[in-house]
Design a protein around this motif. Structure first.
Motif, PDB file in Angstrom:
ATOM      1  N   ARG A  17       0.827  -1.205   0.000  1.00 50.59           N
ATOM      2  CA  ARG A  17       0.000   0.000   0.000  1.00 50.59           C
ATOM      3  C   ARG A  17       0.863   1.258   0.000  1.00 50.59           C
ATOM      4  O   ARG A  17       0.620   2.195  -0.772  1.00 50.59           O
ATOM      5  N   SER A  18       1.866   1.285   0.875  1.00 47.77           N
ATOM      6  CA  SER A  18       2.729   2.463   0.946  1.00 47.77           C
ATOM      7  C   SER A  18       3.479   2.676  -0.358  1.00 47.77           C
ATOM      8  O   SER A  18       3.618   3.815  -0.831  1.00 47.77           O
ATOM      9  N   ALA A  20       2.632   1.550  -3.472  1.00 46.94           N
ATOM     10  CA  ALA A  20       1.729   1.886  -4.566  1.00 46.94           C
ATOM     11  C   ALA A  20       1.245   3.329  -4.467  1.00 46.94           C
ATOM     12  O   ALA A  20       1.064   4.005  -5.490  1.00 46.94           O
ATOM     13  N   ARG A  21       1.033   3.806  -3.256  1.00 50.07           N
ATOM     14  CA  ARG A  21       0.582   5.189  -3.074  1.00 50.07           C
ATOM     15  C   ARG A  21       1.671   6.189  -3.430  1.00 50.07           C
ATOM     16  O   ARG A  21       1.390   7.373  -3.605  1.00 50.07           O
ATOM     17  N   ARG A  22       2.926   5.725  -3.520  1.00 49.80           N
ATOM     18  CA  ARG A  22       4.030   6.584  -3.984  1.00 49.80           C
ATOM     19  C   ARG A  22       4.240   6.455  -5.494  1.00 49.80           C
ATOM     20  O   ARG A  22       5.194   7.003  -6.036  1.00 49.80           O
ATOM     21  N   GLY A  23       3.395   5.681  -6.159  1.00 50.62           N
ATOM     22  CA  GLY A  23       3.524   5.527  -7.599  1.00 50.62           C
ATOM     23  C   GLY A  23       4.454   4.421  -8.035  1.00 50.62           C
ATOM     24  O   GLY A  23       4.811   4.336  -9.224  1.00 50.62           O
ATOM     25  N   GLU A  73      -8.116   6.940   6.443  1.00 51.02           N
ATOM     26  CA  GLU A  73      -7.912   6.832   4.999  1.00 51.02           C
ATOM     27  C   GLU A  73      -8.613   5.599   4.438  1.00 51.02           C
ATOM     28  O   GLU A  73      -9.238   5.658   3.368  1.00 51.02           O
ATOM     29  N   GLU A  77     -11.409   5.537   1.580  1.00 49.51           N
ATOM     30  CA  GLU A  77     -11.131   4.882   0.303  1.00 49.51           C
ATOM     31  C   GLU A  77     -12.104   3.739   0.004  1.00 49.51           C
ATOM     32  O   GLU A  77     -12.545   3.567  -1.134  1.00 49.51           O
ATOM     33  N   SER A 162      -6.938  -1.390  -0.470  1.00 51.95           N
ATOM     34  CA  SER A 162      -6.435  -0.034  -0.681  1.00 51.95           C
ATOM     35  C   SER A 162      -5.240  -0.038  -1.622  1.00 51.95           C
ATOM     36  O   SER A 162      -5.132   0.816  -2.519  1.00 51.95           O
ATOM     37  N   ALA A 163      -4.337  -0.992  -1.421  1.00 51.81           N
ATOM     38  CA  ALA A 163      -3.159  -1.082  -2.291  1.00 51.81           C
ATOM     39  C   ALA A 163      -3.570  -1.333  -3.736  1.00 51.81           C
ATOM     40  O   ALA A 163      -2.995  -0.756  -4.672  1.00 51.81           O
ATOM     41  N   SER A 166      -4.615   1.645  -5.598  1.00 52.08           N
ATOM     42  CA  SER A 166      -3.481   2.460  -6.043  1.00 52.08           C
ATOM     43  C   SER A 166      -2.634   1.758  -7.091  1.00 52.08           C
ATOM     44  O   SER A 166      -1.575   2.262  -7.461  1.00 52.08           O
TER      45      SER A 166
END
Length: 393
Positions: A17-18, A20-23, A73, A77, A162-163, A166
């Motif tokens: 998740r962390s 993927a949320r950074r791209g 969050e 989401e 969530s991941a 993203s």
């Protein structure tokens, strides 16, 4: 950037998740079903109360600051149709049940306060204002309002969902067979039972099986399984309001002994069942439930809450915690094999430390300064050196 995460439990899910949320293009590989291992066999503890001053406590304090934000969050989401992760800052009450145990408990709490933990010593009689059904014969008590709890299976599923929103991809029933190295010897991917995958980094987040996975990739990692068992009562009106445990639990958590250790840990779930633990034992991956251990857990629980003697036990379950010999998780790049990263060894604190672990790895992989010092958790730390072997060819 492309990253492969090996392990579909809560550490792998939070890390994915962390990232993927950074791209970052993230693929999670799970040899069985997601949430099928340690994350499905825990109690959902998010505890500061069991950790003395030091590196693990600092990591836990950082994670504790992240949990309310992550909870909000996820709710935003995933929407109201997704089951509640049951995050609750319910607080903990730690008690001593003997005269000899009273002062060590109070001293431990004082040391924690010096490190920034909120720990209120309360008189034994006043402890019953917090827990009306607590045994009146306790000799000391400390209230930890920062302790919290989640439902670990739903939380892991929420992090996965969530991941995926993203862009992260999760592949179940896909086991890693070996690593792929470039001509310079760096790890650049893995072969699995289905395909060859290439990435800029491979993160081992396989809980107590991380040692096996690391060996497949070419390094030794001294993660060992530490067995635990839990009793679950039938549902009842909430009569236990906090996470309550005997001060012996702190010693069991910090011990490296392989022999059986039990302590009384009791809490109520949102559904009204009561979880009763805790045991720790190094018996390899022997998954058989031991009636003698369960009996000992039940007997010790009665020292805290005598009324439980009349409550039926609905079921029992067990699981394996990823134990490290120096009692610290391994988070970060492995200097022995470029391209290999670790996120494992959290033992019984993996649920609570998951969101911090994911955040730190995302920081490190994207060149952002981490919120806390990560060197104490590096695979190259001095306390781990005696347990490591050289790179396997």
């Amino acid at each position: 950037m492309k990253v492969i995460v090996i392990g579909g439990g809560i550490i792998g899910a939070a890390t994915a998740r962390s990232l993927a949320r950074r791209g970052i293009a993230t693929t999670v590989l799970e040899r069985g079903r997601n949430v099928g291992g340690t994350s499905s066999a825990g109690e959902g503890n998010l505890l500061l109360s069991d950790k003395g001053p030091g590196d693990e406590l600092r990591l836990t304090q950082y994670s504790s600051t992240l949990w309310p934000r992550v909870d909000a969050e996820l709710a935003d989401e995933l929407g109201p149709g997704f089951p509640s992760v049951e995050f609750e800052r319910k607080g903990g009450v730690v008690v001593a049940t003997t005269a000899e145990g009273a002062q060590p408990l109070l001293d431990f709490a004082a040391a924690q306060r010096s490190a920034g933990v909120i720990a209120h010593a309360v008189q034994p009689n006043d402890a019953r204002c917090l827990e009306p059904h607590l045994n009146p014969d306790i000799t000391a008590a400390v209230h930890y309002p920062e302790d919290a709890q989640v439902q670990p299976v739903i939380m892991t599923e929420a992090l996965i969902a969530s991941a995926m929103l993203s862009g992260a991809q999760f592949s179940e029933n896909e086991a890693v067979l070996a690593g792929i190295r470039n001509p310079q010897g760096a790890l650049v991917g893995v072969t699995t039972t289905k395909r060859a995958l290439y990435a800029d980094a491979v993160i081992v987040a396989s809980g107590p099986w991380s040692g096996e996975v690391a060996a497949l990739l070419g390094v030794n990692l001294p993660v060992r399984p530490r067995r635990g068992m839990v009793l679950v009562t039938s549902r009842m009106p909430h009569r236990i309001l906090h996470k309550v445990y005997d001060a012996d639990y702190v010693g069991a958590v910090g011990s490296g002994e392989a022999a059986l250790q039990t302590s009384s840990v009791v809490e109520t779930t949102a559904a009204g069942t009561v979880l009763i633990g805790s045991s720790r034992q190094q018996v390899g991956f022997d998954s058989r439930l031991d009636v003698a251990v369960l009996r000992e857990l039940a007997q010790k629980a009665l020292r805290l809450f005598p009324f439980l003697a009349g409550i039926p036990v609905m079921r029992s379950y067990g699981g394996f915690r990823p134990f490290m010999p120096d009692h610290l998780p391994v988070i970060g790049p492995d200097p022995r094999l470029p391209g290999l990263w670790h996120a494992t060894g959290h033992e019984g604190a993996g649920i609570g430390l998951s969101v911090a672990t994911g955040a730190l790895l995302a920081d490190l992989l994207t060149g952002v300064a981490p919120a806390i010092d990560v060197l104490p958790f590096s695979p190259s730390r001095a306390s781990l050196a005696p347990h490591l072997e050289q790179l396997v060819a």
